[in-house]
Design an enzyme around this catalytic site. Structure first.
Site, PDB file in Angstrom:
ATOM      1  N   LEU A 134      33.633  28.148  39.215  1.00 23.27           N
ATOM      2  CA  LEU A 134      35.284  28.345  38.151  1.00 23.27           C
ATOM      3  C   LEU A 134      35.467  29.692  39.100  1.00 23.27           C
ATOM      4  O   LEU A 134      36.558  29.712  39.253  1.00 23.27           O
ATOM      5  CB  LEU A 134      34.344  28.903  37.107  1.00 23.27           C
ATOM      6  CG  LEU A 134      36.190  29.473  35.510  1.00 23.27           C
ATOM      7  CD1 LEU A 134      36.307  27.879  35.600  1.00 23.27           C
ATOM      8  CD2 LEU A 134      35.087  29.180  34.450  1.00 23.27           C
ATOM      9  N   GLU A 372      29.168  35.433  33.667  1.00 22.53           N
ATOM     10  CA  GLU A 372      29.648  34.797  32.717  1.00 22.53           C
ATOM     11  C   GLU A 372      30.028  35.248  31.211  1.00 22.53           C
ATOM     12  O   GLU A 372      29.406  34.939  30.809  1.00 22.53           O
ATOM     13  CB  GLU A 372      28.191  33.760  32.014  1.00 22.53           C
ATOM     14  CG  GLU A 372      26.906  32.974  32.928  1.00 22.53           C
ATOM     15  CD  GLU A 372      26.583  32.222  33.060  1.00 22.53           C
ATOM     16  OE1 GLU A 372      26.685  31.352  31.606  1.00 22.53           O
ATOM     17  OE2 GLU A 372      25.678  31.547  33.608  1.00 22.53           O
TER      18      GLU A 372
HETATM   19  C1  LIG Z   1      25.960  37.737  41.094  1.00 23.23           C
HETATM   20  C2  LIG Z   1      27.010  37.451  40.946  1.00 23.23           C
HETATM   21  C3  LIG Z   1      27.019  35.472  40.761  1.00 23.23           C
HETATM   22  C4  LIG Z   1      28.136  35.529  40.185  1.00 23.23           C
HETATM   23  N1  LIG Z   1      28.002  33.635  40.002  1.00 23.23           N
HETATM   24  C5  LIG Z   1      28.626  33.288  39.357  1.00 23.23           C
HETATM   25  C6  LIG Z   1      28.317  31.760  39.186  1.00 23.23           C
HETATM   26  O1  LIG Z   1      27.581  31.234  40.021  1.00 23.23           O
HETATM   27  N2  LIG Z   1      30.068  31.155  39.403  1.00 23.23           N
HETATM   28  C7  LIG Z   1      30.962  31.797  39.055  1.00 23.23           C
HETATM   29  O2  LIG Z   1      31.851  30.937  38.564  1.00 23.23           O
HETATM   30  N3  LIG Z   1      31.361  32.890  39.217  1.00 23.23           N
HETATM   31  C8  LIG Z   1      29.899  33.704  38.800  1.00 23.23           C
HETATM   32  N4  LIG Z   1      30.520  35.067  38.674  1.00 23.23           N
HETATM   33  C9  LIG Z   1      31.563  35.633  38.691  1.00 23.23           C
HETATM   34  C10 LIG Z   1      31.515  36.280  37.537  1.00 23.23           C
HETATM   35  O3  LIG Z   1      31.581  35.435  35.871  1.00 23.23           O
HETATM   36  C11 LIG Z   1      33.279  36.507  37.558  1.00 23.23           C
HETATM   37  O4  LIG Z   1      32.385  38.584  38.190  1.00 23.23           O
HETATM   38  C12 LIG Z   1      32.866  37.580  35.784  1.00 23.23           C
HETATM   39  O5  LIG Z   1      33.738  36.833  35.463  1.00 23.23           O
HETATM   40  C13 LIG Z   1      33.882  39.059  35.839  1.00 23.23           C
HETATM   41  O6  LIG Z   1      34.874  39.006  36.805  1.00 23.23           O
HETATM   42  P1  LIG Z   1      35.739  39.904  37.687  1.00 23.23           P
HETATM   43  O7  LIG Z   1      34.377  40.117  38.552  1.00 23.23           O
HETATM   44  O8  LIG Z   1      36.824  39.457  38.162  1.00 23.23           O
HETATM   45  O9  LIG Z   1      35.839  41.144  37.029  1.00 23.23           O
HETATM   46  P2  LIG Z   1      37.570  41.416  35.940  1.00 23.23           P
HETATM   47  O10 LIG Z   1      37.616  40.237  35.332  1.00 23.23           O
HETATM   48  O11 LIG Z   1      38.438  41.971  36.790  1.00 23.23           O
HETATM   49  O12 LIG Z   1      37.479  42.810  35.397  1.00 23.23           O
HETATM   50  C14 LIG Z   1      36.522  44.127  35.479  1.00 23.23           C
HETATM   51  C15 LIG Z   1      37.039  44.949  34.221  1.00 23.23           C
HETATM   52  O13 LIG Z   1      38.029  44.838  33.546  1.00 23.23           O
HETATM   53  C16 LIG Z   1      37.981  44.707  32.335  1.00 23.23           C
HETATM   54  N5  LIG Z   1      38.499  42.932  31.915  1.00 23.23           N
HETATM   55  C17 LIG Z   1      39.365  42.255  32.446  1.00 23.23           C
HETATM   56  N6  LIG Z   1      40.426  41.787  31.209  1.00 23.23           N
HETATM   57  C18 LIG Z   1      39.585  42.455  30.228  1.00 23.23           C
HETATM   58  C19 LIG Z   1      40.603  42.013  29.494  1.00 23.23           C
HETATM   59  N7  LIG Z   1      40.939  40.990  28.209  1.00 23.23           N
HETATM   60  N8  LIG Z   1      39.998  43.220  27.815  1.00 23.23           N
HETATM   61  C20 LIG Z   1      39.473  44.485  28.277  1.00 23.23           C
HETATM   62  N9  LIG Z   1      38.849  44.519  30.010  1.00 23.23           N
HETATM   63  C21 LIG Z   1      39.061  43.544  30.512  1.00 23.23           C
HETATM   64  C22 LIG Z   1      36.503  43.945  32.495  1.00 23.23           C
HETATM   65  O14 LIG Z   1      35.359  44.158  31.456  1.00 23.23           O
HETATM   66  C23 LIG Z   1      35.330  44.747  33.307  1.00 23.23           C
HETATM   67  O15 LIG Z   1      34.797  46.150  33.319  1.00 23.23           O
HETATM   68  C24 LIG Z   1      29.469  36.166  39.925  1.00 23.23           C
HETATM   69  C25 LIG Z   1      29.082  37.043  39.654  1.00 23.23           C
HETATM   70  C26 LIG Z   1      28.463  37.940  39.913  1.00 23.23           C
HETATM   71  C27 LIG Z   1      28.582  39.056  40.249  1.00 23.23           C
END
Ligand SMILES: Cc1cc2nc3c(=O)[nH]c(=O)nc-3n(C[C@H](O)[C@H](O)[C@H](O)COP(=O)(O)OP(=O)(O)OC[C@H]3O[C@@H](n4cnc5c(N)ncnc54)[C@H](O)[C@@H]3O)c2cc1C
Length: 388
Positions: A134, A372
């Site tokens: 995703l 997640e």
């Molecule tokens: C080891 C690992 C495995 C993963 N595996 C998968 C997988 O198999 N499939 C998949 O699809 N994804 C996967 N992910 C992705 C993961 O789901 C995302 O990293 C996660 O959803 C956060 O998104 P981002 O990294 O873009 O952070 P961002 O969304 O950019 O967030 C950065 C910070 O801003 C904060 N933030 C953002 N929006 C808001 C808001 N509206 N209000 C308050 N705070 C906010 C967040 O809480 C966070 O602290 C994986 C990630 C990792 C690190």
């Protein structure tokens, strides 16, 4: 007023006979087969192929898949038990099993047509690892802002885009890929596709070099005009957002299970160590300050486990569990941070080096507050539930 004696409900922690046997079998496997590999897998950032094959043999890769398709025909709760038991020894192995069951198999059972189930479930139960794609570079928490596009061309869709952070990508042969087939409709264009490894235009890209859960592969996926037959649409075109929301609600409980497993692992190591380690002429376990710290950690673990089991049991009972799933992931991941940090402290200098197991669990837990749905996203879900 006198009450009729009714059935007394037992503890949420109590397991049925079959749940206990299943959990014990997975724990035995984790100790015998996984434990000796933990350090090497972390250093190599790789899970041996043989180990993945043995997980299929153990019956933990298709927990909810019906027997007619070769699965274990068990419940979601059994997946939680398997993820917890494996994560006690190695959270990377727990995660491989978690994604397979709580995201991939779960989505196929719920959203797959009879034909899709017939084509993919037997393989997922016996040999095929699945992945769930995703996230993208520009869309994480705001998942529905995804930029991968799906253009309808004859009987196929042509997918173009890049996915990031995809767990199991190195081991997987089947990928649930979310792409937007109608961007003008916004999130209502999002569609889930079953992309098979050999499809032209599909490739697995760079593997991330991570802080923790290093043996779990996390890679980029490249979709360069990748042709996907219409028969590989999971659910309906434009309903992918529902597939994503519903599977992730359940997936969160699996991450809670991973966190309670690793918390238990860290607490076990700490309890063992404080009895052995002597300072000031006696075991450090004799100091009340240490005892109280461990007592607090035990409460954290118990509370986290109750939240996780409660959410899983609600899900199996067909009851609403959205708030409970968010609570269990939020709390279990924060408890894991507290308890693994304490374990490092109690090991002293030995807690800071790789010869002892707790520094790895400290690194492994951090991601529980990120994937997640970050902790902020869970708080948002909980706040919405209690304010609406
Ligand atoms: C080891 C690992 C495995 C993963 N595996 C998968 C997988 O198999 N499939 C998949 O699809 N994804 C996967 N992910 C992705 C993961 O789901 C995302 O990293 C996660 O959803 C956060 O998104 P981002 O990294 O873009 O952070 P961002 O969304 O950019 O967030 C950065 C910070 O801003 C904060 N933030 C953002 N929006 C808001 C808001 N509206 N209000 C308050 N705070 C906010 C967040 O809480 C966070 O602290 C994986 C990630 C990792 C690190």
């Amino acid at each position: 007023m006198p009450h009729e004696a009714t059935e007394v409900l037992s503890s949420l922690n109590e397991l049925s006979e079959d749940e206990r046997l299943f959990r014990n079998a997975v724990l035995e496997f984790a100790e015998r087969r996984v434990r000796p590999l933990v350090r090497q897998m972390d250093e190599d950032a790789k899970m041996p192929h043989d180990l993945v094959e043995e997980l299929f043999g153990l019956g933990v890769m298709g927990v909810e898949i019906p027997e007619s398709f070769g699965g274990s025909a068990a419940r979601f709760f059994h997946s939680v038990l398997a993820v917890e038991a494996l994560s006690r020894v190695d959270p990377s192995v727990g995660l491989l099993v978690d994604v397979q069951n709580t995201l991939v198999v779960n989505a196929l059972i719920k959203w797959g047509s009879d034909e899709v189930k017939r084509r993919f479930l037997p393989a997922l139960a016996s040999r095929t690892v699945g992945a769930y794609a995703l996230s993208e570079a520009g869309s994480g928490s705001d998942a529905f802002a995804l930029a991968t596009r799906a253009a309808a061309v004859g009987d196929d869709f042509v997918l173009t885009g890049r996915k990031l952070w995809i767990t199991n990508a190195n081991e997987a042969d089947l990928f649930i890929v979310f792409a937007n087939a109608n961007p003008e409709a916004g999130y209502r264009g999002i569609t889930a596709f079953l992309v098979e490894r050999g499809f032209a235009g599909f490739s697995v890209g760079k593997k991330e070099d991570k802080l923790g859960i290093r043996a779990s592969s996390t890679c980029e996926l490249l979709l360069d005009e990748c042709r996907v037959p219409r028969a590989n649409v999971l659910g309906e075109v434009g309903k992918g957002y529902k597939v994503a929301i519903e599977t992730l609600n359940e997936g969160r409980i699996g991450i809670g299970a991973q966190m309670i497993g690793l918390t238990r692992g860290a607490l076990d190591h700490a309890v063992h160590y404080v009895r052995e380690r002597k300072q000031f002429g006696k075991p450090i376990a004799d100091f009340q300050a240490v005892q109280f710290q461990l007592a607090r950690a035990a409460v954290d673990l118990e509370a986290a486990r109750l939240l996780v089991y409660n959410a899983a049991r609600l899900r199996d009972a067909g009851q609403p569990f959205l708030k409970e799933a968010a609570m269990c992931k939020l709390f279990a991941s924060e408890a894991a941070e507290r308890v693994t940090s304490l374990a490092v402290n109690l090991f002293g200098g030995y807690g800071f080096v790789k010869d002892y197991p707790v520094e790895k669990l400290f690194r492994d837990q951090k991601v529980g507050q990120i994937y997640e749905g970050t902790s902020n996203m869970q708080l948002g879900t909980i706040a919405k539930a209690i304010l609406s």
